[in-house]
Design a protein around this motif. Structure first.
Motif, PDB file in Angstrom:
ATOM      1  N   UNK A  28       0.808  -1.236   0.000  1.00 38.83           N
ATOM      2  CA  UNK A  28       0.000   0.000   0.000  1.00 38.83           C
ATOM      3  C   UNK A  28       0.836   1.279   0.000  1.00 38.83           C
ATOM      4  N   UNK A  29       2.018   1.265   0.631  1.00 37.09           N
ATOM      5  CA  UNK A  29       2.827   2.482   0.739  1.00 37.09           C
ATOM      6  C   UNK A  29       3.379   2.934  -0.612  1.00 37.09           C
ATOM      7  N   UNK A  30       3.608   1.983  -1.529  1.00 33.53           N
ATOM      8  CA  UNK A  30       4.214   2.325  -2.814  1.00 33.53           C
ATOM      9  C   UNK A  30       3.176   2.417  -3.940  1.00 33.53           C
ATOM     10  N   UNK A  31       1.895   2.289  -3.597  1.00 33.92           N
ATOM     11  CA  UNK A  31       0.837   2.420  -4.603  1.00 33.92           C
ATOM     12  C   UNK A  31       0.740   3.887  -5.026  1.00 33.92           C
ATOM     13  N   UNK A  32       0.844   4.132  -6.334  1.00 28.24           N
ATOM     14  CA  UNK A  32       0.835   5.503  -6.870  1.00 28.24           C
ATOM     15  C   UNK A  32      -0.466   6.212  -6.505  1.00 28.24           C
TER      16      UNK A  32
ATOM     17  N   UNK B 204       4.876   3.482 -19.699  1.00 24.64           N
ATOM     18  CA  UNK B 204       5.270   3.800 -18.326  1.00 24.64           C
ATOM     19  C   UNK B 204       4.672   5.129 -17.891  1.00 24.64           C
ATOM     20  N   UNK B 205       4.626   6.075 -18.801  1.00 29.32           N
ATOM     21  CA  UNK B 205       4.018   7.371 -18.500  1.00 29.32           C
ATOM     22  C   UNK B 205       4.691   8.082 -17.338  1.00 29.32           C
ATOM     23  N   UNK B 206       3.885   8.674 -16.445  1.00 30.24           N
ATOM     24  CA  UNK B 206       4.397   9.468 -15.319  1.00 30.24           C
ATOM     25  C   UNK B 206       4.568   8.666 -14.040  1.00 30.24           C
ATOM     26  N   UNK B 207       4.474   7.350 -14.129  1.00 26.41           N
ATOM     27  CA  UNK B 207       4.585   6.515 -12.928  1.00 26.41           C
ATOM     28  C   UNK B 207       5.966   6.713 -12.289  1.00 26.41           C
ATOM     29  N   UNK B 208       6.024   7.127 -11.022  1.00 24.33           N
ATOM     30  CA  UNK B 208       7.321   7.395 -10.389  1.00 24.33           C
ATOM     31  C   UNK B 208       8.121   6.112 -10.132  1.00 24.33           C
ATOM     32  N   UNK B 209       9.428   6.258 -10.072  1.00 24.46           N
ATOM     33  CA  UNK B 209      10.315   5.129  -9.787  1.00 24.46           C
ATOM     34  C   UNK B 209       9.962   4.509  -8.436  1.00 24.46           C
ATOM     35  N   UNK B 210       9.872   3.174  -8.409  1.00 26.11           N
ATOM     36  CA  UNK B 210       9.586   2.467  -7.169  1.00 26.11           C
ATOM     37  C   UNK B 210       8.121   2.398  -6.811  1.00 26.11           C
ATOM     38  N   UNK B 211       7.242   2.975  -7.660  1.00 31.63           N
ATOM     39  CA  UNK B 211       5.805   2.932  -7.390  1.00 31.63           C
ATOM     40  C   UNK B 211       5.091   2.101  -8.458  1.00 31.63           C
ATOM     41  N   UNK B 212       3.833   1.771  -8.183  1.00 31.57           N
ATOM     42  CA  UNK B 212       3.075   0.889  -9.067  1.00 31.57           C
ATOM     43  C   UNK B 212       1.630   1.354  -9.166  1.00 31.57           C
ATOM     44  N   UNK B 213       0.977   0.837 -10.217  1.00 27.51           N
ATOM     45  CA  UNK B 213      -0.460   1.072 -10.384  1.00 27.51           C
ATOM     46  C   UNK B 213      -1.083  -0.170 -11.009  1.00 27.51           C
ATOM     47  N   UNK B 214      -2.408  -0.231 -10.973  1.00 26.78           N
ATOM     48  CA  UNK B 214      -3.125  -1.338 -11.596  1.00 26.78           C
ATOM     49  C   UNK B 214      -3.305  -1.089 -13.094  1.00 26.78           C
ATOM     50  N   UNK B 215      -3.280  -2.144 -13.881  1.00 28.43           N
ATOM     51  CA  UNK B 215      -3.700  -2.050 -15.275  1.00 28.43           C
ATOM     52  C   UNK B 215      -5.192  -1.759 -15.276  1.00 28.43           C
ATOM     53  N   UNK B 216      -5.591  -0.698 -15.949  1.00 31.91           N
ATOM     54  CA  UNK B 216      -6.992  -0.300 -15.950  1.00 31.91           C
ATOM     55  C   UNK B 216      -7.863  -1.234 -16.751  1.00 31.91           C
ATOM     56  N   UNK B 217      -9.171  -1.272 -16.478  1.00 29.94           N
ATOM     57  CA  UNK B 217     -10.089  -2.178 -17.167  1.00 29.94           C
ATOM     58  C   UNK B 217     -10.186  -1.889 -18.668  1.00 29.94           C
ATOM     59  N   UNK B 218      -9.862  -0.665 -19.087  1.00 32.88           N
ATOM     60  CA  UNK B 218      -9.981  -0.330 -20.498  1.00 32.88           C
ATOM     61  C   UNK B 218      -8.616  -0.311 -21.200  1.00 32.88           C
TER      62      UNK B 218
END
Length: 237
Positions: free
Chosen positions: A77-81, A220-234
């Motif tokens: 949770x701490x590294x979730x963008x 990759x876009x603007x995702x910061x180093x060491x952080x993550x996000x979910x692949x979106x449904x679309x």
């Protein structure tokens, strides 16, 4: 519809019928047989997550090795963008079976895909996958570290695009071009171990920085180093 392992799970759960009868494991089927999959299987599959991580240097893609930390350790949770547009919320079961779809070397950074979904993994790294992957690669040529483009022979750049072999096998054609005087842009449709670094060595270049910025249509876009996000449904690869 699913990976082989997922299919085994569906059969074990009784979610697969052949000609109206619940199918046992190992049943032989023919083209004329009617196969039905329970909607519960689809619901189960929809709960599986795919995660996009901006992998920092110093982490290995897969299992821990030689004392190095696996990239999956960054999924918490701490590294979730904070700007992740997905409505998903992190829960520990999302780590179960979460595996990298492809590798990114310990000394490379950028987009790493981790997924619970066998369909996504097969899209990216399946034997018949031709999905392209894009990298920015900072290089040196001999003692030259600035304006490498000015001194690097054009015929060697052409060899990077097509004409090199690794492990006794000819490489598939690649797109390689200058992004700026010290950095090349590589677009590959295959992923041999340390491929870009080894390709560069064959033409006298030394890689001093490597970053993956795209897999298929996902960037990759603007995702910061060491952080993550979910692949979106679309989003689709």
């Amino acid at each position: 519809m699913c990976s082989r392992r997922e299919a085994d799970d569906w059969i074990a759960q009784g979610w697969v019928k052949v000609n109206g009868q619940v199918a046992p494991m190992g049943l032989q089927v023919h083209a004329t047989d009617r196969i039905e999959v329970d909607k519960k299987a689809q619901g189960f599959q929809e709960q599986r997550v795919t995660i996009l991580l901006h992998k920092p240097m110093g982490y290995v893609s897969g299992q821990a090795e030689d004392g190095h930390t696996p990239a999956v350790a960054l999924i918490n949770p701490r590294t979730h963008w904070r700007e992740d547009p997905s409505r998903n919320r992190f829960s520990p079961p999302q780590l179960r079976g979460l595996a990298p779809a492809g590798r990114l070397d310990i000394d490379s950074v950028g987009l790493l895909v981790l997924t619970q979904d066998g369909r996504v993994a097969r899209q990216i790294i399946g034997e018949d996958s031709s999905m392209d992957k894009e990298y920015l690669v900072r290089v040196q040529y001999g003692d030259v570290a600035t304006n490498v483009q000015a001194v690097f022979p054009a015929q060697q750049l052409a060899r990077l695009c097509h004409g090199l072999s690794l492990d006794g096998q000819a490489l598939k054609p690649a797109r390689v071009e200058w992004q700026n005087p010290e950095q090349l842009r590589f677009v590959l449709t295959e992923g041999k171990k340390r491929q870009i670094r080894r390709m560069c060595e064959l033409v006298g270049l030394r890689v001093v920085g490597l970053k993956r910025i795209r897999i298929g249509r996902v960037t990759l876009g603007n995702l910061p180093v060491g952080q993550w996000r979910y692949l979106g449904p679309h989003e689709q690869f």
